[in-house]
Design a protein around this motif. Structure first.
Motif, PDB file in Angstrom:
ATOM      1  N   LYS A 170       0.835  -1.206   0.000  1.00 36.71           N
ATOM      2  CA  LYS A 170       0.000   0.000   0.000  1.00 36.71           C
ATOM      3  C   LYS A 170       0.866   1.251   0.000  1.00 36.71           C
ATOM      4  CE  LYS A 170      -4.054  -2.049   2.010  1.00 36.71           C
ATOM      5  NZ  LYS A 170      -5.320  -1.647   1.491  1.00 36.71           N
ATOM      6  N   ASP A 171       1.942   1.265   0.804  1.00 35.19           N
ATOM      7  CA  ASP A 171       2.850   2.417   0.819  1.00 35.19           C
ATOM      8  C   ASP A 171       3.560   2.571  -0.524  1.00 35.19           C
ATOM      9  OD1 ASP A 171       2.157   2.921   3.451  1.00 35.19           O
ATOM     10  OD2 ASP A 171       4.022   2.147   4.298  1.00 35.19           O
ATOM     11  N   LEU A 172       3.994   1.448  -1.099  1.00 29.77           N
ATOM     12  CA  LEU A 172       4.642   1.490  -2.405  1.00 29.77           C
ATOM     13  C   LEU A 172       3.667   2.003  -3.454  1.00 29.77           C
ATOM     14  CD1 LEU A 172       7.062   0.899  -4.244  1.00 29.77           C
ATOM     15  CD2 LEU A 172       6.219  -1.451  -4.440  1.00 29.77           C
ATOM     16  N   GLY A 173       2.429   1.549  -3.405  1.00 27.51           N
ATOM     17  CA  GLY A 173       1.412   2.024  -4.347  1.00 27.51           C
ATOM     18  C   GLY A 173       1.185   3.520  -4.237  1.00 27.51           C
ATOM     19  N   ALA A 174       1.122   4.017  -3.006  1.00 28.06           N
ATOM     20  CA  ALA A 174       0.947   5.459  -2.801  1.00 28.06           C
ATOM     21  C   ALA A 174       2.150   6.228  -3.345  1.00 28.06           C
ATOM     22  CB  ALA A 174       0.748   5.753  -1.314  1.00 28.06           C
ATOM     23  N   MET A 175       3.339   5.666  -3.166  1.00 27.08           N
ATOM     24  CA  MET A 175       4.551   6.286  -3.689  1.00 27.08           C
ATOM     25  C   MET A 175       4.507   6.351  -5.218  1.00 27.08           C
ATOM     26  SD  MET A 175       8.388   4.797  -3.331  1.00 27.08           S
ATOM     27  CE  MET A 175       9.797   5.530  -4.135  1.00 27.08           C
ATOM     28  N   LEU A 176       4.122   5.230  -5.854  1.00 29.57           N
ATOM     29  CA  LEU A 176       4.049   5.201  -7.320  1.00 29.57           C
ATOM     30  C   LEU A 176       3.054   6.237  -7.831  1.00 29.57           C
ATOM     31  CD1 LEU A 176       4.116   1.354  -7.955  1.00 29.57           C
ATOM     32  CD2 LEU A 176       5.947   3.006  -8.434  1.00 29.57           C
ATOM     33  N   ARG A 177       1.930   6.354  -7.161  1.00 30.92           N
ATOM     34  CA  ARG A 177       0.913   7.329  -7.570  1.00 30.92           C
ATOM     35  C   ARG A 177       1.456   8.753  -7.435  1.00 30.92           C
ATOM     36  NH1 ARG A 177      -3.232  10.509  -5.461  1.00 30.92           N
ATOM     37  NH2 ARG A 177      -5.050  10.620  -6.826  1.00 30.92           N
ATOM     38  N   THR A 178       2.099   9.038  -6.309  1.00 22.92           N
ATOM     39  CA  THR A 178       2.663  10.362  -6.070  1.00 22.92           C
ATOM     40  C   THR A 178       3.692  10.715  -7.138  1.00 22.92           C
ATOM     41  OG1 THR A 178       2.288  10.191  -3.696  1.00 22.92           O
ATOM     42  CG2 THR A 178       3.957  11.766  -4.412  1.00 22.92           C
ATOM     43  N   LEU A 179       4.593   9.785  -7.430  1.00 19.90           N
ATOM     44  CA  LEU A 179       5.633  10.037  -8.438  1.00 19.90           C
ATOM     45  C   LEU A 179       5.027  10.196  -9.833  1.00 19.90           C
ATOM     46  CD1 LEU A 179       8.303   7.499  -7.160  1.00 19.90           C
ATOM     47  CD2 LEU A 179       8.498  10.003  -7.128  1.00 19.90           C
ATOM     48  N   ARG A 180       4.033   9.370 -10.137  1.00 17.67           N
ATOM     49  CA  ARG A 180       3.390   9.461 -11.464  1.00 17.67           C
ATOM     50  C   ARG A 180       2.707  10.807 -11.645  1.00 17.67           C
ATOM     51  NH1 ARG A 180      -1.642   8.892 -12.959  1.00 17.67           N
ATOM     52  NH2 ARG A 180      -2.332   7.814 -11.081  1.00 17.67           N
ATOM     53  N   LEU A 181       1.973  11.237 -10.629  1.00 22.66           N
ATOM     54  CA  LEU A 181       1.276  12.522 -10.721  1.00 22.66           C
ATOM     55  C   LEU A 181       2.255  13.688 -10.803  1.00 22.66           C
ATOM     56  CD1 LEU A 181      -1.652  11.902  -8.204  1.00 22.66           C
ATOM     57  CD2 LEU A 181      -1.746  11.915 -10.709  1.00 22.66           C
ATOM     58  N   THR A 227       0.070   9.462 -17.066  1.00 18.84           N
ATOM     59  CA  THR A 227      -1.145   8.686 -16.844  1.00 18.84           C
ATOM     60  C   THR A 227      -0.772   7.241 -16.500  1.00 18.84           C
ATOM     61  OG1 THR A 227      -1.312   8.004 -19.156  1.00 18.84           O
ATOM     62  CG2 THR A 227      -2.420  10.085 -18.532  1.00 18.84           C
ATOM     63  N   GLN A 228      -1.712   6.530 -15.907  1.00 16.69           N
ATOM     64  CA  GLN A 228      -1.484   5.113 -15.671  1.00 16.69           C
ATOM     65  C   GLN A 228      -1.249   4.392 -16.988  1.00 16.69           C
ATOM     66  OE1 GLN A 228      -4.781   3.578 -13.389  1.00 16.69           O
ATOM     67  NE2 GLN A 228      -3.798   4.073 -11.452  1.00 16.69           N
ATOM     68  N   GLU A 229      -1.966   4.806 -18.018  1.00 13.95           N
ATOM     69  CA  GLU A 229      -1.813   4.191 -19.338  1.00 13.95           C
ATOM     70  C   GLU A 229      -0.384   4.347 -19.866  1.00 13.95           C
ATOM     71  OE1 GLU A 229      -2.947   2.004 -22.595  1.00 13.95           O
ATOM     72  OE2 GLU A 229      -4.248   2.452 -20.900  1.00 13.95           O
ATOM     73  N   SER A 230       0.181   5.560 -19.764  1.00 11.96           N
ATOM     74  CA  SER A 230       1.527   5.788 -20.294  1.00 11.96           C
ATOM     75  C   SER A 230       2.579   5.010 -19.508  1.00 11.96           C
ATOM     76  CB  SER A 230       1.862   7.279 -20.332  1.00 11.96           C
ATOM     77  OG  SER A 230       1.926   7.831 -19.033  1.00 11.96           O
ATOM     78  N   VAL A 231       2.433   4.938 -18.195  1.00 16.50           N
ATOM     79  CA  VAL A 231       3.398   4.191 -17.380  1.00 16.50           C
ATOM     80  C   VAL A 231       3.253   2.693 -17.636  1.00 16.50           C
ATOM     81  CG1 VAL A 231       4.220   3.707 -15.041  1.00 16.50           C
ATOM     82  CG2 VAL A 231       3.458   6.014 -15.633  1.00 16.50           C
ATOM     83  N   SER A 232       2.030   2.231 -17.793  1.00  9.10           N
ATOM     84  CA  SER A 232       1.838   0.801 -18.062  1.00  9.10           C
ATOM     85  C   SER A 232       2.473   0.405 -19.391  1.00  9.10           C
ATOM     86  CB  SER A 232       0.352   0.430 -18.030  1.00  9.10           C
ATOM     87  OG  SER A 232      -0.350   0.996 -19.111  1.00  9.10           O
ATOM     88  N   VAL A 290       2.915  -3.632 -19.390  1.00  7.84           N
ATOM     89  CA  VAL A 290       1.811  -4.294 -18.693  1.00  7.84           C
ATOM     90  C   VAL A 290       0.523  -3.555 -19.040  1.00  7.84           C
ATOM     91  CG1 VAL A 290       3.291  -5.073 -16.789  1.00  7.84           C
ATOM     92  CG2 VAL A 290       2.041  -2.917 -16.562  1.00  7.84           C
ATOM     93  N   THR A 291      -0.600  -4.134 -18.692  1.00  6.71           N
ATOM     94  CA  THR A 291      -1.872  -3.468 -18.947  1.00  6.71           C
ATOM     95  C   THR A 291      -2.069  -2.328 -17.951  1.00  6.71           C
ATOM     96  OG1 THR A 291      -3.119  -4.894 -17.459  1.00  6.71           O
ATOM     97  CG2 THR A 291      -2.913  -5.626 -19.769  1.00  6.71           C
ATOM     98  N   ARG A 292      -2.943  -1.403 -18.289  1.00  4.18           N
ATOM     99  CA  ARG A 292      -3.256  -0.302 -17.375  1.00  4.18           C
ATOM    100  C   ARG A 292      -3.847  -0.866 -16.092  1.00  4.18           C
ATOM    101  NH1 ARG A 292      -6.707   1.762 -14.727  1.00  4.18           N
ATOM    102  NH2 ARG A 292      -8.356   0.601 -15.749  1.00  4.18           N
ATOM    103  N   SER A 293      -4.648  -1.907 -16.230  1.00  2.00           N
ATOM    104  CA  SER A 293      -5.251  -2.556 -15.076  1.00  2.00           C
ATOM    105  C   SER A 293      -4.180  -3.125 -14.139  1.00  2.00           C
ATOM    106  CB  SER A 293      -6.195  -3.656 -15.542  1.00  2.00           C
ATOM    107  OG  SER A 293      -6.749  -4.336 -14.466  1.00  2.00           O
ATOM    108  N   ALA A 294      -3.163  -3.768 -14.694  1.00  2.63           N
ATOM    109  CA  ALA A 294      -2.072  -4.325 -13.881  1.00  2.63           C
ATOM    110  C   ALA A 294      -1.349  -3.200 -13.145  1.00  2.63           C
ATOM    111  CB  ALA A 294      -1.098  -5.109 -14.745  1.00  2.63           C
ATOM    112  N   TYR A 295      -1.094  -2.091 -13.863  1.00  3.79           N
ATOM    113  CA  TYR A 295      -0.414  -0.969 -13.208  1.00  3.79           C
ATOM    114  C   TYR A 295      -1.291  -0.364 -12.104  1.00  3.79           C
ATOM    115  CZ  TYR A 295       2.124   3.167 -12.084  1.00  3.79           C
ATOM    116  OH  TYR A 295       2.796   4.126 -11.368  1.00  3.79           O
ATOM    117  N   SER A 296      -2.594  -0.306 -12.325  1.00  2.00           N
ATOM    118  CA  SER A 296      -3.473   0.242 -11.290  1.00  2.00           C
ATOM    119  C   SER A 296      -3.442  -0.641 -10.042  1.00  2.00           C
ATOM    120  CB  SER A 296      -4.899   0.436 -11.808  1.00  2.00           C
ATOM    121  OG  SER A 296      -5.639  -0.742 -11.761  1.00  2.00           O
TER     122      SER A 296
END
Length: 95
Positions: free
Chosen positions: A12-23, A28-33, A38-44
């Motif tokens: 959960k902390d890693l996920g929050a970190m990834l979101r913070t860095l991406r924003l 977008t999740q699509e561009s990072v995926s 990987v699929t956008r769903s996998a990245y989400s």
């Protein structure tokens, strides 16, 4: 706390970190995926903490975000678990 609970909290902390860095990169999740192959769903799932990226993906993400790969072991330096969209002050590394 058991190993499974520790991993859930870490994901959960890693996920929050990834979101913070991406924003912060206005990505977008699509561009990072696509960058990871990987699929956008996998990245989400990474950002939601349901799963975590493999080591190769972490290296690619580190390069993309411009951070040392080791920072992924300390996601609390980047993301506040109470507010996954807010970056907190990064601490100095322990030497």
């Amino acid at each position: 706390m058991g190993i499974e609970s520790d991993m859930t909290a870490f994901n959960k902390d890693l996920g929050a970190m990834l979101r913070t860095l991406r924003l912060a990169k206005n990505a977008t999740q699509e561009s990072v995926s696509k960058l990871l192959g990987v699929t956008r769903s996998a990245y989400s799932y990474y950002e939601s903490g349901k799963t975590s990226p493999d080591l190769h993906s972490l290296r690619v993400l580190a390069e993309f975000f411009g951070i040392p790969p080791a920072d992924f072991f300390y996601p609390e330096l980047y993301a506040d678990p109470e507010d996954s969209g807010r970056r907190v002050q990064k601490s100095k590394p322990l030497n």
